[in-house]
Design an enzyme around this catalytic site. Sequence first.
Site, mmCIF file in Angstrom:
data_model
loop_
_atom_site.group_PDB
_atom_site.id
_atom_site.type_symbol
_atom_site.label_atom_id
_atom_site.label_comp_id
_atom_site.label_asym_id
_atom_site.label_seq_id
_atom_site.Cartn_x
_atom_site.Cartn_y
_atom_site.Cartn_z
ATOM 1 N N ASP A 64 47.471 -13.175 64.719
ATOM 2 C CA ASP A 64 47.649 -11.717 64.672
ATOM 3 C C ASP A 64 47.270 -11.163 63.301
ATOM 4 O OD1 ASP A 64 48.668 -12.026 67.256
ATOM 5 O OD2 ASP A 64 50.718 -12.222 66.528
ATOM 6 N N ASP A 80 45.057 -18.246 61.319
ATOM 7 C CA ASP A 80 46.167 -17.408 61.747
ATOM 8 C C ASP A 80 45.672 -16.596 62.949
ATOM 9 O OD1 ASP A 80 48.576 -15.733 61.566
ATOM 10 O OD2 ASP A 80 47.224 -14.233 60.727
#
EC number: 3.1.3.-
Length: 199
Positions: free
Chosen positions: A12, A10
């Site tokens: 952010d 992932d």
Amino acid sequence: MESAKVLFLDRDGTINRDIGRYVSSREEFILIDRADEAIAIAREAGFRIVLITNQAGIARGIVTPQDVEDVNDYLNELLAERQTSFDRCYYCPAHPNYPHPEYDRFIDHRKPSPRMVEQAIADLREEGFEVDRSASFFIGDKLIDVECGQRAGLKTILVRTGHNEESLCEQHQIFPDHVADDLYQAVTGYILGQPTSRD
């Protein structure tokens, strides 16, 4: 066909700080401590590195696809300073609450759907790499990251940076294989089993 182990990440809240809004420029992109080092270490250990990120700010009109790609390019520039990079970057621009004629066709790619992971695996296969799911990991800071990884048959690690949804995972009875303080600890302390001292 060459076997490959992959680190799906992932963005952010996992690699860069969650600033409470969509990251729209390089100036807003702040690496989490030692995240770049963690990615370089994983690469040295033989992992392919793939970015998997929801970017619904596009459908909402807050950021543009070019903004997202510019930020991803900047991240790769930072990684290049450590002689590493992503093999591939995938993002989903859609959101079910913000219909958009251009992006609605991607709605089923949005995490927790494993569609972006499956696309990455298919693309790597075209390049001659067969992904070993049992030796591959998905790392993120949210419940949807854990669910996405599990649905794709990967091992999962939840990091406490970003949203830190450890309690939410417990509520939904969706448990990662491991919980780590950050990406560096996830890679060195769990995946590679190295000491996690920051000295």
